[in-house]
Design a protein around this motif. Sequence first.
Motif, PDB file in Angstrom:
ATOM      1  N   LYS A 163       7.340  16.070  -6.896  1.00 56.08           N
ATOM      2  CA  LYS A 163       7.069  17.178  -6.387  1.00 56.08           C
ATOM      3  C   LYS A 163       7.274  17.515  -4.878  1.00 56.08           C
ATOM      4  N   LYS A 164       6.709  16.618  -4.223  1.00 58.85           N
ATOM      5  CA  LYS A 164       7.036  16.917  -2.811  1.00 58.85           C
ATOM      6  C   LYS A 164       8.524  16.234  -2.279  1.00 58.85           C
ATOM      7  N   MET A 165       8.775  15.203  -2.866  1.00 60.80           N
ATOM      8  CA  MET A 165      10.235  14.697  -2.274  1.00 60.80           C
ATOM      9  C   MET A 165      11.223  15.333  -3.079  1.00 60.80           C
ATOM     10  N   GLN A 166      10.570  15.972  -4.495  1.00 62.66           N
ATOM     11  CA  GLN A 166      11.779  16.556  -5.237  1.00 62.66           C
ATOM     12  C   GLN A 166      12.839  15.495  -5.656  1.00 62.66           C
ATOM     13  N   GLU A 198      -0.850   9.659  -8.231  1.00 64.05           N
ATOM     14  CA  GLU A 198      -0.655  10.475  -6.925  1.00 64.05           C
ATOM     15  C   GLU A 198       0.630  10.251  -6.270  1.00 64.05           C
ATOM     16  N   ILE A 199       1.195   8.884  -6.305  1.00 62.19           N
ATOM     17  CA  ILE A 199       2.379   8.682  -5.664  1.00 62.19           C
ATOM     18  C   ILE A 199       3.440   9.358  -6.430  1.00 62.19           C
ATOM     19  N   GLY A 200       3.438   9.197  -7.717  1.00 64.27           N
ATOM     20  CA  GLY A 200       4.390   9.657  -8.644  1.00 64.27           C
ATOM     21  C   GLY A 200       4.666  11.130  -8.595  1.00 64.27           C
ATOM     22  N   ASN A 201       3.544  11.859  -8.497  1.00 67.38           N
ATOM     23  CA  ASN A 201       3.497  13.332  -8.380  1.00 67.38           C
ATOM     24  C   ASN A 201       4.111  13.664  -6.876  1.00 67.38           C
ATOM     25  N   TYR A 202       4.012  12.761  -6.035  1.00 62.63           N
ATOM     26  CA  TYR A 202       4.554  13.000  -4.494  1.00 62.63           C
ATOM     27  C   TYR A 202       5.979  13.006  -4.603  1.00 62.63           C
ATOM     28  N   ASP A 242       0.839  -1.265  -0.015  1.00 61.90           N
ATOM     29  CA  ASP A 242       0.137  -0.006  -0.119  1.00 61.90           C
ATOM     30  C   ASP A 242       0.702   1.039  -0.017  1.00 61.90           C
ATOM     31  N   ALA A 243       0.221   2.388  -0.221  1.00 59.12           N
ATOM     32  CA  ALA A 243       0.916   3.644  -0.470  1.00 59.12           C
ATOM     33  C   ALA A 243       1.661   4.027   0.891  1.00 59.12           C
ATOM     34  N   GLU A 244       1.046   3.725   1.939  1.00 58.09           N
ATOM     35  CA  GLU A 244       1.639   4.331   3.279  1.00 58.09           C
ATOM     36  C   GLU A 244       2.854   3.434   3.798  1.00 58.09           C
ATOM     37  N   THR A 245       2.855   2.310   3.460  1.00 51.48           N
ATOM     38  CA  THR A 245       4.073   1.467   3.699  1.00 51.48           C
ATOM     39  C   THR A 245       5.143   1.966   2.621  1.00 51.48           C
ATOM     40  N   LEU A 246       4.883   2.235   1.454  1.00 51.15           N
ATOM     41  CA  LEU A 246       5.809   2.549   0.405  1.00 51.15           C
ATOM     42  C   LEU A 246       6.560   4.003   0.963  1.00 51.15           C
ATOM     43  N   TYR A 247       5.596   4.991   1.581  1.00 51.62           N
ATOM     44  CA  TYR A 247       6.077   6.217   1.846  1.00 51.62           C
ATOM     45  C   TYR A 247       6.938   6.050   2.927  1.00 51.62           C
ATOM     46  N   GLU A 248       6.798   5.242   4.034  1.00 53.69           N
ATOM     47  CA  GLU A 248       7.814   4.862   5.214  1.00 53.69           C
ATOM     48  C   GLU A 248       9.006   4.489   4.564  1.00 53.69           C
TER      49      GLU A 248
END
Length: 242
Positions: free
Chosen positions: A75-78, A68-72, A39-45
Amino acid sequence: MINIAICDDISYICKQINTYIQEFYIETEEQFEIYIANDAETLYEIMKKEKIDLLFLDIELPDINGVEIGNYIRKKMQDDDMQIVYISGKQDYCRSLFDIRPMNFLDKPFTREDIHKQLKDYLKLCKKFFPTFSYKIGQDTFFQKIDEITYFEIVGKKIKMVTKAFEILFYADMNQIEKELDKFYFVQIHKSYLINMEKIEKYGSKEVVMNGGRRIAISRSKKDVFLNKVLEFEKNKLFTKF
């Protein structure tokens, strides 16, 4: 070492890709560290703790979709270095993926050869845009992106390589390393230290301060060589004098 993440809500898909990567390792002896998320949450961690080089990402996750993950990531993580391979059973995402610049798009079901091709393409991309330094520990050969190396230090009979993320010891000859990395603006400022000029935070007449705060003395015999290298860098104002 190449860090690969696999994110798909279907566990057997993750296991399948993991198996294909392991088979690729056996054939090529390339070193991979594999991280799996359902899931996305685990990937973010995972991405908070580890620098991921290659991501196999399901575009149709149930909580947050792959777009959305790709944009994160971009853009967010740069993070523009991470290569993303999208996996999907649909083909109607082309326009929304344009800004994310994925390395490729795999249709489900995919084959062993499909995954191996992505790994080969990534390795070719690394060699072209992200030159690597190779070193051996025992019988294993490892690869480190050159632009992530801060400095090398002679420690006894070994060489210590220091990056922002880790330090590691291995047997090698400092003079050979210097010859190999000279074109990447590495310079020996002391008999025991070979530094990456791009990782200098500031410098003076007697020492340099590397990113991370490590101070390293400049020996008298190496001072002129160092200052000549500095002249090339001051044009671009990559670091400051103090």
